[in-house]
Design a protein around this motif. Structure first.
Motif, PDB file in Angstrom:
ATOM      1  N   ILE A   1      -3.302   8.293  -4.451  1.00 57.02           N
ATOM      2  CA  ILE A   1      -3.911   6.962  -4.375  1.00 57.02           C
ATOM      3  C   ILE A   1      -3.778   6.411  -2.960  1.00 57.02           C
ATOM      4  O   ILE A   1      -4.725   5.836  -2.411  1.00 57.02           O
ATOM      5  CB  ILE A   1      -3.263   6.011  -5.398  1.00 57.02           C
ATOM      6  CG1 ILE A   1      -3.419   6.535  -6.819  1.00 57.02           C
ATOM      7  CG2 ILE A   1      -3.822   4.606  -5.267  1.00 57.02           C
ATOM      8  CD1 ILE A   1      -4.856   6.655  -7.283  1.00 57.02           C
ATOM      9  N   ARG A   2      -2.615   6.588  -2.340  1.00 57.86           N
ATOM     10  CA  ARG A   2      -2.430   6.128  -0.956  1.00 57.86           C
ATOM     11  C   ARG A   2      -3.380   6.853  -0.018  1.00 57.86           C
ATOM     12  O   ARG A   2      -3.965   6.249   0.882  1.00 57.86           O
ATOM     13  CB  ARG A   2      -0.988   6.339  -0.513  1.00 57.86           C
ATOM     14  CG  ARG A   2      -0.043   5.331  -1.123  1.00 57.86           C
ATOM     15  CD  ARG A   2       1.325   5.478  -0.558  1.00 57.86           C
ATOM     16  NE  ARG A   2       2.040   6.513  -1.313  1.00 57.86           N
ATOM     17  CZ  ARG A   2       3.204   7.019  -0.993  1.00 57.86           C
ATOM     18  NH1 ARG A   2       3.809   6.632   0.095  1.00 57.86           N
ATOM     19  NH2 ARG A   2       3.778   7.920  -1.746  1.00 57.86           N
TER      20      ARG A   2
ATOM     21  N   TYR B   1       0.806  -1.211   0.000  1.00 61.41           N
ATOM     22  CA  TYR B   1       0.000   0.000   0.000  1.00 61.41           C
ATOM     23  C   TYR B   1       0.846   1.272   0.000  1.00 61.41           C
ATOM     24  O   TYR B   1       0.456   2.271  -0.578  1.00 61.41           O
ATOM     25  CB  TYR B   1      -0.912   0.010   1.231  1.00 61.41           C
ATOM     26  CG  TYR B   1      -1.691  -1.270   1.399  1.00 61.41           C
ATOM     27  CD1 TYR B   1      -2.749  -1.565   0.567  1.00 61.41           C
ATOM     28  CD2 TYR B   1      -1.338  -2.195   2.367  1.00 61.41           C
ATOM     29  CE1 TYR B   1      -3.457  -2.738   0.704  1.00 61.41           C
ATOM     30  CE2 TYR B   1      -2.041  -3.375   2.510  1.00 61.41           C
ATOM     31  CZ  TYR B   1      -3.096  -3.645   1.677  1.00 61.41           C
ATOM     32  OH  TYR B   1      -3.788  -4.801   1.808  1.00 61.41           O
TER      33      TYR B   1
ATOM     34  N   GLN C   1       6.157   3.659  -5.596  1.00 59.99           N
ATOM     35  CA  GLN C   1       5.592   3.616  -6.940  1.00 59.99           C
ATOM     36  C   GLN C   1       4.101   3.965  -6.945  1.00 59.99           C
ATOM     37  O   GLN C   1       3.555   4.332  -7.979  1.00 59.99           O
ATOM     38  CB  GLN C   1       5.792   2.234  -7.573  1.00 59.99           C
ATOM     39  CG  GLN C   1       7.219   1.927  -7.943  1.00 59.99           C
ATOM     40  CD  GLN C   1       8.017   1.347  -6.793  1.00 59.99           C
ATOM     41  OE1 GLN C   1       7.473   1.018  -5.753  1.00 59.99           O
ATOM     42  NE2 GLN C   1       9.314   1.230  -6.965  1.00 59.99           N
ATOM     43  N   VAL C   2       3.425   3.855  -5.796  1.00 58.83           N
ATOM     44  CA  VAL C   2       2.012   4.214  -5.700  1.00 58.83           C
ATOM     45  C   VAL C   2       1.933   5.714  -5.418  1.00 58.83           C
ATOM     46  O   VAL C   2       2.528   6.188  -4.460  1.00 58.83           O
ATOM     47  CB  VAL C   2       1.313   3.419  -4.571  1.00 58.83           C
ATOM     48  CG1 VAL C   2      -0.139   3.829  -4.445  1.00 58.83           C
ATOM     49  CG2 VAL C   2       1.438   1.936  -4.805  1.00 58.83           C
TER      50      VAL C   2
END
Length: 160
Positions: free
Chosen positions: A43-44, A34, A38-39
């Motif tokens: 989005i997190r 999570y 790279q996220v």
């Protein structure tokens, strides 16, 4: 300008939501799946808010002392953040151990010169280490590790 909707907010529920959001944010900040670099941060944040929205209704019956001042609220929030960060650090240590094992294997076998850039650490790491990390991530997801992390998060609301 009408602010009637503001009067309808239940402060106890909002306080409970903010504490749940703080705990889920701590987990989403550090957990390998999570909280990966790279996220994207948006989005997190969305994942943390979505988890908090899903978990808060299950905690409505929980008796939580309403803070009398900002310092009490900060203490509550810090303790919730600490619980979430502890869960995330536990997973992070597991995955960092796999990367370290890959680096040691690369150095012993002589392929340590084949490096690849890893944005998570802001530097280069051996290809074998990156390969082991990705295999571990795939195995972790395949055996349902991401669901186990969520079960662990929900268990913290029962026990802590």
């Amino acid at each position: 300008m009408s602010i009637a909707w503001l009067e309808e907010i239940n402060l106890h529920q909002f306080f409970l939501f903010s504490l749940v959001l703080t705990r889920t944010s701590g987990l989403v900040l550090l957990a390998p799946i999570y909280g990966s670099v790279q996220v994207p941060v948006r989005i997190r944040g969305f994942v943390a808010i979505a988890l908090a929205l899903l978990i808060t209704p299950t905690q409505i019956g929980t008796l939580v002392e309403f803070p009398e001042n900002v310092i009490d609220y900060a203490i509550y929030a810090a303790s919730e953040l600490l619980v979430g960060l502890t869960l995330g650090v536990g997973l992070l240590i597991l995955f960092a151990g796999i990367q370290l094992a890959g680096q040691l294997i690369s150095m012993v076998s002589g392929i340590a010169l084949a490096n690849v850039f890893n944005p998570a650490f802001g530097g280069t790491m051996p290809v074998y280490s990156q390969f082991l990390y990705l295999v571990m991530l795939a195995v972790f997801t395949t055996i349902g590790g991401h669901r186990m992390v969520m079960e662990g998060l929900l268990d913290t609301f029962v026990s802590v």
